[in-house]
Scaffold this motif. Structure first.
Motif, PDB file in Angstrom:
ATOM      1  N   HIS A 175       0.854  -1.188   0.000  1.00 32.40           N
ATOM      2  CA  HIS A 175       0.000   0.000   0.000  1.00 32.40           C
ATOM      3  C   HIS A 175       0.894   1.244   0.000  1.00 32.40           C
ATOM      4  O   HIS A 175       1.049   1.917   1.026  1.00 32.40           O
ATOM      5  N   PRO A 176       1.523   1.556  -1.132  1.00 32.66           N
ATOM      6  CA  PRO A 176       2.486   2.662  -1.174  1.00 32.66           C
ATOM      7  C   PRO A 176       1.837   4.020  -0.948  1.00 32.66           C
ATOM      8  O   PRO A 176       0.639   4.204  -1.183  1.00 32.66           O
ATOM      9  N   THR A 177       2.637   4.957  -0.473  1.00 34.34           N
ATOM     10  CA  THR A 177       2.174   6.325  -0.238  1.00 34.34           C
ATOM     11  C   THR A 177       2.979   7.291  -1.102  1.00 34.34           C
ATOM     12  O   THR A 177       4.143   7.040  -1.424  1.00 34.34           O
ATOM     13  N   TYR A 178       2.340   8.414  -1.441  1.00 37.24           N
ATOM     14  CA  TYR A 178       2.968   9.412  -2.306  1.00 37.24           C
ATOM     15  C   TYR A 178       2.661  10.809  -1.783  1.00 37.24           C
ATOM     16  O   TYR A 178       1.567  11.072  -1.254  1.00 37.24           O
ATOM     17  N   ALA A 179       3.611  11.702  -1.945  1.00 37.16           N
ATOM     18  CA  ALA A 179       3.469  13.064  -1.446  1.00 37.16           C
ATOM     19  C   ALA A 179       2.436  13.843  -2.248  1.00 37.16           C
ATOM     20  O   ALA A 179       2.284  13.654  -3.460  1.00 37.16           O
ATOM     21  N   SER A 208       7.233  12.741   4.441  1.00 35.92           N
ATOM     22  CA  SER A 208       8.569  12.636   3.857  1.00 35.92           C
ATOM     23  C   SER A 208       8.565  11.619   2.728  1.00 35.92           C
ATOM     24  O   SER A 208       8.162  10.464   2.915  1.00 35.92           O
ATOM     25  N   GLU A 209       9.028  12.040   1.544  1.00 37.51           N
ATOM     26  CA  GLU A 209       9.139  11.127   0.409  1.00 37.51           C
ATOM     27  C   GLU A 209      10.309  10.159   0.568  1.00 37.51           C
ATOM     28  O   GLU A 209      10.381   9.151  -0.138  1.00 37.51           O
ATOM     29  N   ASP A 210      11.222  10.464   1.487  1.00 40.14           N
ATOM     30  CA  ASP A 210      12.386   9.602   1.685  1.00 40.14           C
ATOM     31  C   ASP A 210      12.091   8.424   2.599  1.00 40.14           C
ATOM     32  O   ASP A 210      12.580   7.311   2.381  1.00 40.14           O
ATOM     33  N   THR A 211      11.305   8.669   3.638  1.00 41.46           N
ATOM     34  CA  THR A 211      11.004   7.610   4.603  1.00 41.46           C
ATOM     35  C   THR A 211       9.599   7.049   4.442  1.00 41.46           C
ATOM     36  O   THR A 211       9.260   6.050   5.068  1.00 41.46           O
TER      37      THR A 211
END
Length: 239
Positions: A175-179, A208-211
């Protein structure tokens, strides 16, 4: 000579003389050497012939249990003979899982029970794999006629990317997340990679797009001043 020839003729006319099953043990459940949905129940050295329901086959892994299962769960080996099928609309055989009759309904299948098809839907983003008799990701499926999955879109135009998303540990994110492009506090969640919904960090945090998590603004480049008191409107992400 005449007597022996007469005996051979008698044997040929007798099914029991041609292929009589012998119990490997006095008690237990044992497979037929040729037919995968046929098995024998042995008791005190004698046996009773049993047939699995149409569409199921005998699982010979445990001689103490008489279990019939779907073919994808059983290794029949050379036992490739099956009983005559009893098909019905939507069901090639009376029992088991089968692909949907609509070739475009890749995310659905039929669970056939005694000849009655029950329509079942896969989770979003998955398709029915009729080799494994389960729902799987299109790239991991044995089925090659269903590569395109319909993706939902939100009112603001966001839709989940087709590319697989990997987390910080390199593993696939289910379930990916995106900014959000304009608001540091907001983000999008893609359920099973295809169904988008909105998300928001708690007050005092930004995405945070990194974490792929909500973090302190000072640790997220471009969002350090998001909660600055002198700002009347939320600050967007710096490019």
């Amino acid at each position: 000579m005449f007597a022996s020839e007469f005996f051979v003729v008698l044997c040929l006319l007798s099914v029991g003389c041609l292929a009589q099953f012998k119990c490997p043990a006095r008690t237990g459940f044992f497979p037929d050497p040729e037919q995968c949905d046929l098995y024998y129940v042995c008791s005190r050295g004698s046996y009773e012939e049993k047939l699995c329901p149409d569409g199921l086959v005998f699982d010979d892994t445990n001689p103490n249990k008489g279990k019939c299962d779907i073919p994808s769960n059983v290794d029949c080996g050379d036992r490739d003979v099956l009983q005559e099928a009893k098909p019905s609309k939507g069901c090639p055989r009376a029992n088991g899982y089968y692909r949907h009759t609509d070739p475009e309904a890749c995310d659905k299948f039929f669970n056939c029970v005694d000849g009655t098809p029950i329509e079942v839907s896969c989770p979003p983003g998955l398709i029915y794999d009729d080799v494994e008799s389960t729902c799987s990701w299109p790239k991991e499926s044995n089925r090659k006629d269903c590569g395109i999955i319909k993706r939902d879109s939100l009112e603001d135009g966001f839709s989940c990317p087709e590319e697989e998303a990997l987390g910080p540990d390199g593993r696939l994110m289910p379930h990916p997340t995106y900014a959000h492009p304009d608001d540091c506090q907001k983000f999008y969640i893609c359920r099973n990679g295809v169904r988008p919904q909105r998300g928001a960090c708690p007050y005092g945090k930004v995405y945070s797009e990194d974490t792929f998590k909500c973090e302190d603004p000072k640790n997220v480049p471009g969002c350090e001043d998001y909660y600055a008191k002198d700002e009347k409107k939320p600050q967007g992400r710096s490019q």
